[in-house]
Design an enzyme around this catalytic site. Sequence first.
Site, PDB file in Angstrom:
ATOM      1  N   THR A 144      19.237  28.206  31.930  1.00 32.71           N
ATOM      2  CA  THR A 144      18.947  29.171  30.879  1.00 32.71           C
ATOM      3  C   THR A 144      17.490  29.612  31.016  1.00 32.71           C
ATOM      4  O   THR A 144      16.730  29.056  31.819  1.00 32.71           O
ATOM      5  CB  THR A 144      19.159  28.556  29.487  1.00 32.71           C
ATOM      6  OG1 THR A 144      18.191  27.509  29.297  1.00 32.71           O
ATOM      7  CG2 THR A 144      20.558  27.979  29.344  1.00 32.71           C
ATOM      8  N   GLY A 180      18.715  30.553  17.598  1.00 31.86           N
ATOM      9  CA  GLY A 180      18.342  30.169  18.955  1.00 31.86           C
ATOM     10  C   GLY A 180      18.864  31.030  20.076  1.00 31.86           C
ATOM     11  O   GLY A 180      18.645  30.711  21.247  1.00 31.86           O
ATOM     12  N   SER A 196      21.828  31.985  27.027  1.00 35.49           N
ATOM     13  CA  SER A 196      21.570  30.944  26.030  1.00 35.49           C
ATOM     14  C   SER A 196      22.849  30.188  25.677  1.00 35.49           C
ATOM     15  O   SER A 196      23.913  30.800  25.485  1.00 35.49           O
ATOM     16  CB  SER A 196      21.009  31.556  24.744  1.00 35.49           C
ATOM     17  OG  SER A 196      19.823  32.266  24.964  1.00 35.49           O
ATOM     18  N   VAL A 237      17.355  25.914  18.634  1.00 40.86           N
ATOM     19  CA  VAL A 237      15.982  26.361  18.835  1.00 40.86           C
ATOM     20  C   VAL A 237      15.156  25.261  19.513  1.00 40.86           C
ATOM     21  O   VAL A 237      15.202  24.100  19.095  1.00 40.86           O
ATOM     22  CB  VAL A 237      15.325  26.711  17.485  1.00 40.86           C
ATOM     23  CG1 VAL A 237      13.925  27.245  17.690  1.00 40.86           C
ATOM     24  CG2 VAL A 237      16.177  27.713  16.727  1.00 40.86           C
ATOM     25  N   LYS A 245      13.064  15.920  21.417  1.00 40.24           N
ATOM     26  CA  LYS A 245      14.506  15.673  21.410  1.00 40.24           C
ATOM     27  C   LYS A 245      14.831  14.294  20.830  1.00 40.24           C
ATOM     28  O   LYS A 245      15.834  14.127  20.135  1.00 40.24           O
ATOM     29  CB  LYS A 245      15.067  15.803  22.831  1.00 40.24           C
ATOM     30  CG  LYS A 245      15.035  17.217  23.384  1.00 40.24           C
ATOM     31  CD  LYS A 245      15.794  18.199  22.514  1.00 40.24           C
ATOM     32  CE  LYS A 245      15.881  19.573  23.150  1.00 40.24           C
ATOM     33  NZ  LYS A 245      16.559  20.557  22.267  1.00 40.24           N
ATOM     34  N   ILE A 256      21.502  23.090  32.062  1.00 34.05           N
ATOM     35  CA  ILE A 256      22.135  24.384  32.336  1.00 34.05           C
ATOM     36  C   ILE A 256      21.049  25.405  32.627  1.00 34.05           C
ATOM     37  O   ILE A 256      19.978  25.386  32.007  1.00 34.05           O
ATOM     38  CB  ILE A 256      22.993  24.814  31.124  1.00 34.05           C
ATOM     39  CG1 ILE A 256      24.180  23.845  30.954  1.00 34.05           C
ATOM     40  CG2 ILE A 256      23.499  26.246  31.284  1.00 34.05           C
ATOM     41  CD1 ILE A 256      24.895  23.983  29.639  1.00 34.05           C
ATOM     42  N   TYR A 295      19.073  16.897  24.486  1.00 40.20           N
ATOM     43  CA  TYR A 295      19.115  16.662  25.933  1.00 40.20           C
ATOM     44  C   TYR A 295      18.804  15.195  26.199  1.00 40.20           C
ATOM     45  O   TYR A 295      18.053  14.556  25.454  1.00 40.20           O
ATOM     46  CB  TYR A 295      18.112  17.582  26.651  1.00 40.20           C
ATOM     47  CG  TYR A 295      18.100  17.423  28.149  1.00 40.20           C
ATOM     48  CD1 TYR A 295      19.257  17.528  28.901  1.00 40.20           C
ATOM     49  CD2 TYR A 295      16.905  17.168  28.820  1.00 40.20           C
ATOM     50  CE1 TYR A 295      19.237  17.373  30.279  1.00 40.20           C
ATOM     51  CE2 TYR A 295      16.870  17.025  30.202  1.00 40.20           C
ATOM     52  CZ  TYR A 295      18.042  17.131  30.926  1.00 40.20           C
ATOM     53  OH  TYR A 295      18.026  16.977  32.285  1.00 40.20           O
ATOM     54  N   ASP A 324      11.156  33.262  12.130  1.00 40.90           N
ATOM     55  CA  ASP A 324      10.301  32.241  12.730  1.00 40.90           C
ATOM     56  C   ASP A 324      10.665  30.939  12.028  1.00 40.90           C
ATOM     57  O   ASP A 324      10.454  30.794  10.824  1.00 40.90           O
ATOM     58  CB  ASP A 324       8.831  32.584  12.503  1.00 40.90           C
ATOM     59  CG  ASP A 324       7.869  31.578  13.123  1.00 40.90           C
ATOM     60  OD1 ASP A 324       8.301  30.461  13.476  1.00 40.90           O
ATOM     61  OD2 ASP A 324       6.669  31.910  13.234  1.00 40.90           O
ATOM     62  N   VAL A 325      11.238  29.984  12.762  1.00 43.93           N
ATOM     63  CA  VAL A 325      11.734  28.758  12.118  1.00 43.93           C
ATOM     64  C   VAL A 325      10.613  27.861  11.609  1.00 43.93           C
ATOM     65  O   VAL A 325      10.868  26.832  10.991  1.00 43.93           O
ATOM     66  CB  VAL A 325      12.665  27.958  13.054  1.00 43.93           C
ATOM     67  CG1 VAL A 325      13.946  28.737  13.334  1.00 43.93           C
ATOM     68  CG2 VAL A 325      11.961  27.576  14.351  1.00 43.93           C
ATOM     69  N   TYR A 335      10.375  17.140  31.932  1.00 40.66           N
ATOM     70  CA  TYR A 335      10.624  17.473  30.525  1.00 40.66           C
ATOM     71  C   TYR A 335       9.461  17.046  29.638  1.00 40.66           C
ATOM     72  O   TYR A 335       9.254  17.574  28.552  1.00 40.66           O
ATOM     73  CB  TYR A 335      11.932  16.821  30.069  1.00 40.66           C
ATOM     74  CG  TYR A 335      12.726  17.652  29.105  1.00 40.66           C
ATOM     75  CD1 TYR A 335      13.280  18.867  29.501  1.00 40.66           C
ATOM     76  CD2 TYR A 335      12.942  17.240  27.804  1.00 40.66           C
ATOM     77  CE1 TYR A 335      14.032  19.636  28.623  1.00 40.66           C
ATOM     78  CE2 TYR A 335      13.684  18.007  26.920  1.00 40.66           C
ATOM     79  CZ  TYR A 335      14.225  19.201  27.335  1.00 40.66           C
ATOM     80  OH  TYR A 335      14.955  19.966  26.465  1.00 40.66           O
TER      81      TYR A 335
END
Length: 270
Positions: A204, A13, A19, A93, A173, A202, A156, A65-66, A166
């Site tokens: 990012t 990630g 990050s 990620v 999440k 945060i 999150y 690539d996950v 979001y």
Amino acid sequence: MINNKDKVAVVFGVRNDSSIAYDVALKLHQSGCKVALSYVEDTKDEVLALMDKAGMDPNYASQVDVRSSEQIDQFLNKVYKGLGPINYILHGVAYGNQKVLCYSLPGSTEPAPSYLDIPFEDLMDSFNISAYSLIRICRSAKELLAQNASILTLTYNASQRVFSGYAGMAINKAALENIVLYLADYFRGQHIRVNALSAGLIMTTSSGAVSGIRRLRKLGKLAAPLGNVSADDVGNAALYYFSDLSTNVTGNLHFVDGGFNIMGVPNDEE
């Protein structure tokens, strides 16, 4: 300082130096870990440059690539064969396009997509990367983990409360946090712990896509008893889970958000 001398850590990630995953990787390295980072095609140069700057060995970094079990297998086996059993894994990620996050593209005259109109296919791709990938990583790592290994993911508070900016990512999440619980139970026989850090908002690259991010940061400054947090704060908390201090802690949702999650309304004194 926590002593992780010669332990092996894998971090998924990292995109750039903003990050959260990079801050965690840096702290793991500073504590003595041998750290292997994954990257994607468009972050390769940035990630390898960061590793070089920090003095991390780039030989075990890989493009992953996950969504691909094969690529995860190749990466983790490369680390295992070269460095030994894996002690720590960070799953940092997440991805959601503008249809999932319900925002308008810069310069577009079209209104932001509605939450009710989130396309199923886009949401499923986002879920695949942001949540299901943790299961995929754990499946690949199962036989490669050291005794008392620790797996950590980043979540999150939108999983539990409404943050309209979001949108569909909140679904991911919420699923991710549930996956943590079931993985913690699944790995009980191997005494492997699985936990989640719920970080405050945060600044990012990823959070930059969240609609109204600056307003949310301002709200966090007013509402959270300790104010907004930084990636450094999250990295410090992660190091607890990536150490022997958390040997018997699993299935935990750990908030690192200045106390924002406990508040109903901002304090009038502010």
